[in-house]
Write an enzyme that holds these catalytic residues in place. Sequence first.
Site, PDB file in Angstrom:
ATOM      1  N   SER A 185      -2.676  -2.616   6.797  1.00 51.32           N
ATOM      2  CA  SER A 185      -2.274  -4.015   6.909  1.00 51.32           C
ATOM      3  C   SER A 185      -2.807  -4.592   8.210  1.00 51.32           C
ATOM      4  O   SER A 185      -3.023  -3.862   9.193  1.00 51.32           O
ATOM      5  CB  SER A 185      -0.749  -4.130   6.881  1.00 51.32           C
ATOM      6  OG  SER A 185      -0.330  -5.461   7.135  1.00 51.32           O
ATOM      7  N   GLY A 222       1.859  -3.986  -8.391  1.00 48.14           N
ATOM      8  CA  GLY A 222       1.067  -4.655  -7.380  1.00 48.14           C
ATOM      9  C   GLY A 222      -0.381  -4.227  -7.331  1.00 48.14           C
ATOM     10  O   GLY A 222      -1.040  -4.020  -8.359  1.00 48.14           O
ATOM     11  N   ALA A 269       1.001   3.326  -7.830  1.00 51.53           N
ATOM     12  CA  ALA A 269       0.120   2.680  -8.807  1.00 51.53           C
ATOM     13  C   ALA A 269       0.864   2.059  -9.982  1.00 51.53           C
ATOM     14  O   ALA A 269       0.232   1.709 -10.985  1.00 51.53           O
ATOM     15  CB  ALA A 269      -0.906   3.696  -9.325  1.00 51.53           C
ATOM     16  N   TYR A 317       7.620  -1.406   9.965  1.00 48.85           N
ATOM     17  CA  TYR A 317       6.497  -1.567   9.037  1.00 48.85           C
ATOM     18  C   TYR A 317       5.169  -1.593   9.796  1.00 48.85           C
ATOM     19  O   TYR A 317       4.221  -0.875   9.446  1.00 48.85           O
ATOM     20  CB  TYR A 317       6.676  -2.860   8.241  1.00 48.85           C
ATOM     21  CG  TYR A 317       5.505  -3.198   7.351  1.00 48.85           C
ATOM     22  CD1 TYR A 317       5.376  -2.620   6.090  1.00 48.85           C
ATOM     23  CD2 TYR A 317       4.529  -4.096   7.767  1.00 48.85           C
ATOM     24  CE1 TYR A 317       4.301  -2.931   5.270  1.00 48.85           C
ATOM     25  CE2 TYR A 317       3.451  -4.408   6.952  1.00 48.85           C
ATOM     26  CZ  TYR A 317       3.334  -3.830   5.710  1.00 48.85           C
ATOM     27  OH  TYR A 317       2.265  -4.127   4.909  1.00 48.85           O
TER      28      TYR A 317
END
Length: 277
Positions: free
Chosen positions: A147, A17, A14, A170
């Site tokens: 994502s 971004g 946090a 990723y």
Amino acid sequence: MQPVDEQTILITGATDGLGRALAAELAAAGATLLVHGRDDTRGRETIDEIRTRTGNEKLHWLRADLASLDEVRALAQQVTAEHARLDALVNNAGIGTTLPGGSDRMESRDGHELRFAVNYLAGYLLTRLLIPLLEQSAPARIVNVSSAGQAPIDFDNVMLERRYSGVQAYCQSKLAQIMFTFDLADELRDRRVTANCLHPATYMPTKMVLANDINPTSSLEDGVRATLPLVTDPDLDGVTGRYFNGRRPAEPHAQANDAEARRRLRELSDRLCALGS
């Protein structure tokens, strides 16, 4: 759900971004914010900036390096010791395809492939350890920031010791998050704790995007608008086990719906995190 100004919400990653923008939005609504990051200086700057902007004094800094499972355990212990309730857990922290390490394979402190460890295993362990507090605070929510970049897990090469690729590392870590979310939803369905995940927006101006010399096509505000309802919107009370692309329900990679693959991932994760032993 409790009114937002009566909620306690933990956001990992946090200090930059999307996580930082989401924390500021929730602080402005009066929530008690548990702000996580791995750098004390950056953390204090984040708390001071959000406090000045929103006037919210209910901000708490939590430092932990998610590349260490011991530090994840300490983070969960700190949250449980210092806070009587937890209304929402947002697993947002993550690292991208190239930084750190460029094209080189790197490992966490526990010897696991770094992206699998930070993007997935840390959130897996943290969530497992905080479920009792979430249940105690129910109705409560778990939100995993995943994502649209997803790749199937090869269970014979999970740590990518062969054919390493930062993109594969990723993308498989993000699919693992989604698979975990679906497992959680099934497990917690009758315990008043929901679990959902999302791709918040494409190419926001985050460090992982800018580090790859990609021109942002979405704003942080777009990401906040997609994520915030999963955390606080009363219209989503009881909604669980969903993957969203932005604000729309979507279908993830087919492996997310493969019960046998999810079982193998769950057993692997429990073993790597030393759960149930």
